[in-house]
Design a protein around this motif. Sequence first.
Motif, short mmCIF file in Angstrom:
data_model
loop_
_atom_site.label_atom_id
_atom_site.label_comp_id
_atom_site.label_asym_id
_atom_site.label_seq_id
_atom_site.Cartn_x
_atom_site.Cartn_y
_atom_site.Cartn_z
N PRO A 1 0.94 -1.15 0.06
CA PRO A 1 -0.08 -0.10 -0.14
C PRO A 1 0.98 1.23 0.11
O PRO A 1 1.93 1.23 0.47
N SER A 2 0.30 2.39 -0.34
CA SER A 2 0.95 3.55 -0.44
C SER A 2 0.87 4.37 0.97
O SER A 2 1.53 5.15 1.39
N ASP A 3 -0.53 4.05 1.58
CA ASP A 3 -0.93 4.78 2.92
C ASP A 3 0.23 4.23 3.79
O ASP A 3 0.40 3.07 4.04
N LYS A 4 0.74 5.23 4.54
CA LYS A 4 1.84 4.80 5.32
C LYS A 4 1.43 4.11 6.70
O LYS A 4 1.72 3.20 7.16
N ARG A 5 -0.10 4.51 7.24
CA ARG A 5 -0.65 3.42 8.28
C ARG A 5 -0.83 2.12 7.67
O ARG A 5 -0.42 0.96 8.28
N LEU A 6 -1.22 1.86 6.51
CA LEU A 6 -1.36 0.57 6.04
C LEU A 6 0.06 -0.01 5.67
O LEU A 6 0.10 -1.31 6.07
N THR A 7 1.32 0.60 5.18
CA THR A 7 2.10 0.05 5.18
C THR A 7 2.80 -0.59 6.54
O THR A 7 3.30 -1.45 6.43
N LEU B 1 -5.86 3.16 12.86
CA LEU B 1 -6.94 3.12 12.05
C LEU B 1 -8.29 2.20 12.71
O LEU B 1 -7.83 1.16 13.23
N SER C 1 -12.15 1.34 8.62
CA SER C 1 -11.35 2.22 7.71
C SER C 1 -10.19 0.82 7.00
O SER C 1 -10.13 1.00 5.68
N LEU D 1 -10.05 0.57 3.17
CA LEU D 1 -8.95 0.89 2.50
C LEU D 1 -7.97 -0.11 1.99
O LEU D 1 -7.44 -0.09 0.96
N GLN E 1 -8.61 -1.42 -1.63
CA GLN E 1 -8.15 -0.32 -2.50
C GLN E 1 -6.89 -0.21 -2.82
O GLN E 1 -6.68 0.19 -3.81
N GLU E 2 -6.01 -0.19 -1.86
CA GLU E 2 -4.55 -0.08 -1.79
C GLU E 2 -3.94 -1.18 -2.10
O GLU E 2 -2.93 -1.04 -2.85
#
Length: 234
Positions: free
Chosen positions: A125-131, A156, A160, A164, A167-168
């Motif tokens: 993922p590009s989202d830092k939280r998901l990373t 999160l 969420s 998310l 999507q990521e």
Amino acid sequence: MIDAHSHSRDQFIYAIRGVMSIEANGCLWTIPSSHGMWMPAHMTHKIRMDTAVEMRTLYFQQGIVQTLGGDCCVLAVTPLLRELILRAMSIRPHYDPGSAEERLMQVAADEMGVLERQPLSLKMPSDKRLTRLCQLMIEHLSDSASIADLGERVGLSERSVIRLFPQETGLSLHRWRQQARLMRAFVLAEQGMNVTQVAFELGYSSSSAFSKMLRKQLGGAPRQVLSRHDAAAG
């Protein structure tokens, strides 16, 4: 570790022994023994050696292997391709058009072009939280923490994460974690673990549950899939 870099030509990275992880094009790839990764020209990538590794690399002018083109992919190397790669190591970087060397490289390119792609990658993922969430799962693959628990660790909500994450990454969190476990299984097997040990190390309740997953994803029993390099090396 081989730091991030790229090449002006298409590249085939072959693991004779050991297991490598490669980061490229926003994805994490596992390259087990007797597998190789097609790396298109100008694609930035970095390589980590997960075990003791012996590798070989072939370079091609862009467009020679037309069926692979601009997409990264992992291929299971056949005994024929293995011998072609080893023979190619003695070829000069700039061989003459129409020479025996060019014909050998063309045979290698033809063989690569018909091989089946292996499902050994994960989109990051590009989202830092998901990373960070993904890093937590990779670091603790035996942990079957719930979506709510994982989300809480990175700030999160469960809702969420459920919204998310696909999507990521293109996968549900459960499916992403299952794929990460599949990829890690090759490293554990290379380190000498048997099927039962690998299953429990990855958090499966039984070796049969692990075997069922492996058959579904790669079409073979664990002993066949995880030790496939033995057949290619013969």
